[in-house]
Motif scaffolding. Structure first.
Motif, PDB file in Angstrom:
ATOM      1  N   THR A 185       4.263  -0.695   5.061  1.00 23.14           N
ATOM      2  CA  THR A 185       4.463   0.023   3.611  1.00 23.14           C
ATOM      3  C   THR A 185       4.177   1.073   3.204  1.00 23.14           C
ATOM      4  O   THR A 185       4.552   2.204   3.281  1.00 23.14           O
ATOM      5  CB  THR A 185       4.281  -0.851   2.227  1.00 23.14           C
ATOM      6  N   LEU A 186       2.608   1.338   3.959  1.00 25.98           N
ATOM      7  CA  LEU A 186       1.587   2.496   3.898  1.00 25.98           C
ATOM      8  C   LEU A 186       2.653   3.902   4.956  1.00 25.98           C
ATOM      9  O   LEU A 186       2.455   4.601   4.357  1.00 25.98           O
ATOM     10  CB  LEU A 186       0.237   2.253   5.025  1.00 25.98           C
ATOM     11  N   ALA A 187       3.075   3.359   5.916  1.00 28.50           N
ATOM     12  CA  ALA A 187       3.603   4.240   6.699  1.00 28.50           C
ATOM     13  C   ALA A 187       5.238   4.519   5.786  1.00 28.50           C
ATOM     14  O   ALA A 187       5.346   5.817   5.994  1.00 28.50           O
ATOM     15  CB  ALA A 187       4.358   3.392   8.285  1.00 28.50           C
ATOM     16  N   PHE A 188       5.652   3.943   5.203  1.00 29.81           N
ATOM     17  CA  PHE A 188       6.176   4.215   4.800  1.00 29.81           C
ATOM     18  C   PHE A 188       6.444   5.026   3.395  1.00 29.81           C
ATOM     19  O   PHE A 188       7.005   6.444   3.336  1.00 29.81           O
ATOM     20  CB  PHE A 188       7.392   3.567   3.829  1.00 29.81           C
ATOM     21  N   ALA A 189       5.289   5.279   3.199  1.00 34.00           N
ATOM     22  CA  ALA A 189       4.752   6.292   1.914  1.00 34.00           C
ATOM     23  C   ALA A 189       4.373   6.730   2.542  1.00 34.00           C
ATOM     24  O   ALA A 189       4.718   8.705   1.806  1.00 34.00           O
ATOM     25  CB  ALA A 189       3.270   5.295   1.411  1.00 34.00           C
ATOM     26  N   GLN A 190       3.734   7.199   3.400  1.00 38.02           N
ATOM     27  CA  GLN A 190       2.679   8.625   4.267  1.00 38.02           C
ATOM     28  C   GLN A 190       4.188   9.540   5.083  1.00 38.02           C
ATOM     29  O   GLN A 190       4.633  10.771   4.867  1.00 38.02           O
ATOM     30  CB  GLN A 190       2.631   8.132   5.522  1.00 38.02           C
ATOM     31  N   MET A 191       5.004   9.243   5.262  1.00 34.31           N
ATOM     32  CA  MET A 191       6.352   9.524   5.401  1.00 34.31           C
ATOM     33  C   MET A 191       7.514  10.544   3.865  1.00 34.31           C
ATOM     34  O   MET A 191       7.736  12.076   4.583  1.00 34.31           O
ATOM     35  CB  MET A 191       7.582   8.393   6.221  1.00 34.31           C
ATOM     36  N   ALA A 192       7.122   9.971   3.198  1.00 40.49           N
ATOM     37  CA  ALA A 192       7.807  10.073   1.625  1.00 40.49           C
ATOM     38  C   ALA A 192       6.970  11.584   1.407  1.00 40.49           C
ATOM     39  O   ALA A 192       7.163  12.308   1.371  1.00 40.49           O
ATOM     40  CB  ALA A 192       7.880   9.400   0.691  1.00 40.49           C
ATOM     41  N   PHE A 251       0.795  -1.070   0.135  1.00 42.72           N
ATOM     42  CA  PHE A 251      -0.442  -0.219  -0.225  1.00 42.72           C
ATOM     43  C   PHE A 251       0.619   1.158  -0.069  1.00 42.72           C
ATOM     44  O   PHE A 251      -0.035   2.138   0.056  1.00 42.72           O
ATOM     45  CB  PHE A 251      -0.697  -0.355   1.425  1.00 42.72           C
ATOM     46  N   GLY A 252       2.206   0.931  -0.449  1.00 39.19           N
ATOM     47  CA  GLY A 252       3.072   2.167  -1.024  1.00 39.19           C
ATOM     48  C   GLY A 252       3.433   2.562  -2.137  1.00 39.19           C
ATOM     49  O   GLY A 252       4.669   3.198  -2.427  1.00 39.19           O
ATOM     50  N   GLN A 253       2.545   1.966  -3.028  1.00 40.60           N
ATOM     51  CA  GLN A 253       3.354   1.952  -4.138  1.00 40.60           C
ATOM     52  C   GLN A 253       3.343   2.908  -4.692  1.00 40.60           C
ATOM     53  O   GLN A 253       4.466   4.029  -5.554  1.00 40.60           O
ATOM     54  CB  GLN A 253       2.595   1.637  -5.259  1.00 40.60           C
ATOM     55  N   ALA A 254       2.280   4.507  -4.156  1.00 40.10           N
ATOM     56  CA  ALA A 254       2.340   5.439  -4.547  1.00 40.10           C
ATOM     57  C   ALA A 254       3.729   6.270  -4.216  1.00 40.10           C
ATOM     58  O   ALA A 254       3.838   7.286  -5.094  1.00 40.10           O
ATOM     59  CB  ALA A 254       1.314   6.432  -4.313  1.00 40.10           C
ATOM     60  N   ALA A 255       4.259   6.103  -2.839  1.00 43.17           N
ATOM     61  CA  ALA A 255       5.189   6.935  -2.933  1.00 43.17           C
ATOM     62  C   ALA A 255       6.822   6.615  -3.784  1.00 43.17           C
ATOM     63  O   ALA A 255       6.938   7.545  -4.078  1.00 43.17           O
ATOM     64  CB  ALA A 255       5.971   6.348  -1.029  1.00 43.17           C
ATOM     65  N   LEU A 256       6.562   5.185  -4.375  1.00 42.08           N
ATOM     66  CA  LEU A 256       7.368   5.106  -5.438  1.00 42.08           C
ATOM     67  C   LEU A 256       8.151   6.056  -6.994  1.00 42.08           C
ATOM     68  O   LEU A 256       8.297   6.389  -7.005  1.00 42.08           O
ATOM     69  CB  LEU A 256       7.874   3.818  -5.580  1.00 42.08           C
ATOM     70  N   TYR A 257       5.755   5.377  -7.132  1.00 43.85           N
ATOM     71  CA  TYR A 257       5.634   6.399  -8.031  1.00 43.85           C
ATOM     72  C   TYR A 257       6.370   8.230  -7.929  1.00 43.85           C
ATOM     73  O   TYR A 257       6.984   8.595  -9.115  1.00 43.85           O
ATOM     74  CB  TYR A 257       4.411   5.826  -8.262  1.00 43.85           C
ATOM     75  N   GLY A 258       6.101   8.045  -7.039  1.00 42.64           N
ATOM     76  CA  GLY A 258       5.613   9.602  -6.927  1.00 42.64           C
ATOM     77  C   GLY A 258       7.675  10.149  -6.708  1.00 42.64           C
ATOM     78  O   GLY A 258       8.007  11.446  -7.109  1.00 42.64           O
ATOM     79  N   ILE A 259       8.546   9.380  -5.453  1.00 45.80           N
ATOM     80  CA  ILE A 259       9.626   9.801  -5.597  1.00 45.80           C
ATOM     81  C   ILE A 259      10.103   9.770  -7.515  1.00 45.80           C
ATOM     82  O   ILE A 259      11.053  10.575  -7.227  1.00 45.80           O
ATOM     83  CB  ILE A 259      10.389   8.366  -4.656  1.00 45.80           C
ATOM     84  N   GLY A 260       9.486   8.653  -8.515  1.00 48.56           N
ATOM     85  CA  GLY A 260      10.436   8.646  -9.400  1.00 48.56           C
ATOM     86  C   GLY A 260      10.060  10.008 -10.611  1.00 48.56           C
ATOM     87  O   GLY A 260      10.967  10.737 -11.074  1.00 48.56           O
ATOM     88  N   ALA A 261       8.761  10.197 -10.246  1.00 50.25           N
ATOM     89  CA  ALA A 261       8.107  11.943 -10.474  1.00 50.25           C
ATOM     90  C   ALA A 261       8.552  12.847  -9.763  1.00 50.25           C
ATOM     91  O   ALA A 261       9.979  13.981 -11.035  1.00 50.25           O
ATOM     92  CB  ALA A 261       6.927  11.784 -10.311  1.00 50.25           C
ATOM     93  N   TYR A 262       9.514  13.100  -8.862  1.00 48.90           N
ATOM     94  CA  TYR A 262      10.280  14.190  -7.999  1.00 48.90           C
ATOM     95  C   TYR A 262      11.891  14.252  -8.269  1.00 48.90           C
ATOM     96  O   TYR A 262      12.156  14.933  -9.019  1.00 48.90           O
ATOM     97  CB  TYR A 262       9.997  14.115  -6.561  1.00 48.90           C
ATOM     98  N   ALA A 263      12.343  13.343  -8.431  1.00 45.94           N
ATOM     99  CA  ALA A 263      13.490  12.670  -9.240  1.00 45.94           C
ATOM    100  C   ALA A 263      13.743  13.264 -10.318  1.00 45.94           C
ATOM    101  O   ALA A 263      14.668  14.388 -11.278  1.00 45.94           O
ATOM    102  CB  ALA A 263      14.060  11.356  -9.251  1.00 45.94           C
ATOM    103  N   THR A 264      13.004  12.746 -11.250  1.00 47.46           N
ATOM    104  CA  THR A 264      12.988  14.066 -12.571  1.00 47.46           C
ATOM    105  C   THR A 264      12.834  15.184 -12.977  1.00 47.46           C
ATOM    106  O   THR A 264      14.102  15.483 -13.355  1.00 47.46           O
ATOM    107  CB  THR A 264      11.060  13.107 -13.357  1.00 47.46           C
ATOM    108  N   VAL A 265      12.218  16.017 -11.863  1.00 49.43           N
ATOM    109  CA  VAL A 265      12.317  17.396 -11.568  1.00 49.43           C
ATOM    110  C   VAL A 265      13.057  17.858 -11.057  1.00 49.43           C
ATOM    111  O   VAL A 265      13.814  18.784 -11.661  1.00 49.43           O
ATOM    112  CB  VAL A 265      11.000  17.927 -11.504  1.00 49.43           C
TER     113      VAL A 265
END
Length: 306
Positions: free
Chosen positions: A88-95, A29-43
């Motif tokens: 995994t949700l906690a890691f996502a919320q941390m990011a 339940f933290g897959q969005a964090a990985l998706y967002g990190i890839g997007a933020y790293a791009t910018v």
């Protein structure tokens, strides 16, 4: 063109989660964090007024998401079941709160990608058609890579972990490295999807890491059919098209403002009527037709005997 590109990016994101849920059976339940990190790293890694070279920006964004997935998986994989989901949700919320509450990610306003990356004069992702074909090629390459991977010894080990992890350990397999490798690869694929999203929209904000997005991508693979890579593709397209359908004011009029209600009811109906997802629909029809044919044959034989 923009809609299909967005759907293909969603399909790539769904493939990243399918690698976890469909192979080793890890509901993340933290897959969005990985998706967002890839997007933020791009910018963040792109120059403000110059085009970043595509040959290093794409691997850098993907590797950043994979590195966070390695860190997240190294700790969360020591738990199981609902505890794994919550960690995994906690890691996502941390990011999420790192980019939401610090100047790094621009806070709630997000940050802009002013110049799209390019590969010399060969590939310029500033063009909509070029981005469309690049996204299509990325989706096809990722699908083929995952299909080959899941048919390898590594993929069969992941399938064994899903069926019975204790038996895999009894046969001499150390399951933790396999699950961690799958988690890291999943993060890399999610980072690739995030890279493409950032390039397409030219803007990222903390909502990319919201737990709502993790829930949406989970719905995609359930809708398409868990355990099949093509189910992730079908589910992503079906989910996006259902959204566009219920948002259409030409069809629903004023009710289109409440499109979440219609979408929710449609998903409930699909899950109830298609327990194996859309990918299992042909087999379900075939079973019903074969069952009906057998029943008719048995009735004819009984009539002839009478």
């Amino acid at each position: 063109l923009d809609l299909v590109t967005r759907i293909m990016i969603g399909a790539l994101f769904a493939l990243s989660l399918e690698l976890l849920v469909g192979a080793p059976g890890l509901v993340c339940f933290g897959q969005a964090a990985l998706y967002g990190i890839g997007a933020y790293a791009t910018v963040l890694l792109s120059p403000k007024y110059d085009a970043a070279p595509l040959w290093w920006l794409l691997p850098a964004a993907t590797a950043t998401a994979a590195a966070y997935a390695l860190f997240m998986g190294a700790l969360s994989l020591r738990t199981r079941g609902v505890y794994f989901i919550m960690v995994t949700l906690a890691f996502a919320q941390m990011a999420y709160y790192v980019v939401h509450d610090t100047p790094l990610g621009g806070g709630t306003d997000g940050i802009y990608l002013y110049v799209k990356p390019a590969l010399g004069s060969l590939i310029d992702l500033d063009g909509a058609l070029t981005l469309y074909f690049f996204t299509l090629a990325s989706l096809a390459a990722t699908f083929v890579f995952l299909a080959v991977l899941l048919r390898s010894r590594f993929g069969r080990a992941l399938a064994g972990i899903r069926v019975n992890e204790q038996r895999m350990r009894a046969t001499g397999f150390s399951t933790y490295p396999y699950k961690l490798a799958a988690f890291t690869l999943s993060g890399g694929v999610a980072g690739l999807a995030g890279f493409l999203f950032a390039v397409k929209d030219g803007f990222v904000n903390p909502e990319l890491m919201s737990w709502h997005l993790s829930g949406a991508v989970l719905i995609m693979i359930i809708l398409g059919g868990i355990g099949h890579l093509r189910g992730a593709l079908i589910g992503a397209f079906a989910f996006a098209l259902l959204q566009e359908f219920f948002k259409s004011e030409a069809i629903f009029g004023a009710f289109a403002k409440h499109w979440h209600l219609g979408l929710g009811l449609a998903i409930i109906a699909c899950v109830a009527l298609l327990p194996r997802g859309l990918v299992g629909l042909p087999a379900q029809w075939r079973e019903r037709l074969v069952g009906r044919s057998r029943a008719e044959l048995a009735g004819t034989e009984a009539l002839n005997e009478a």
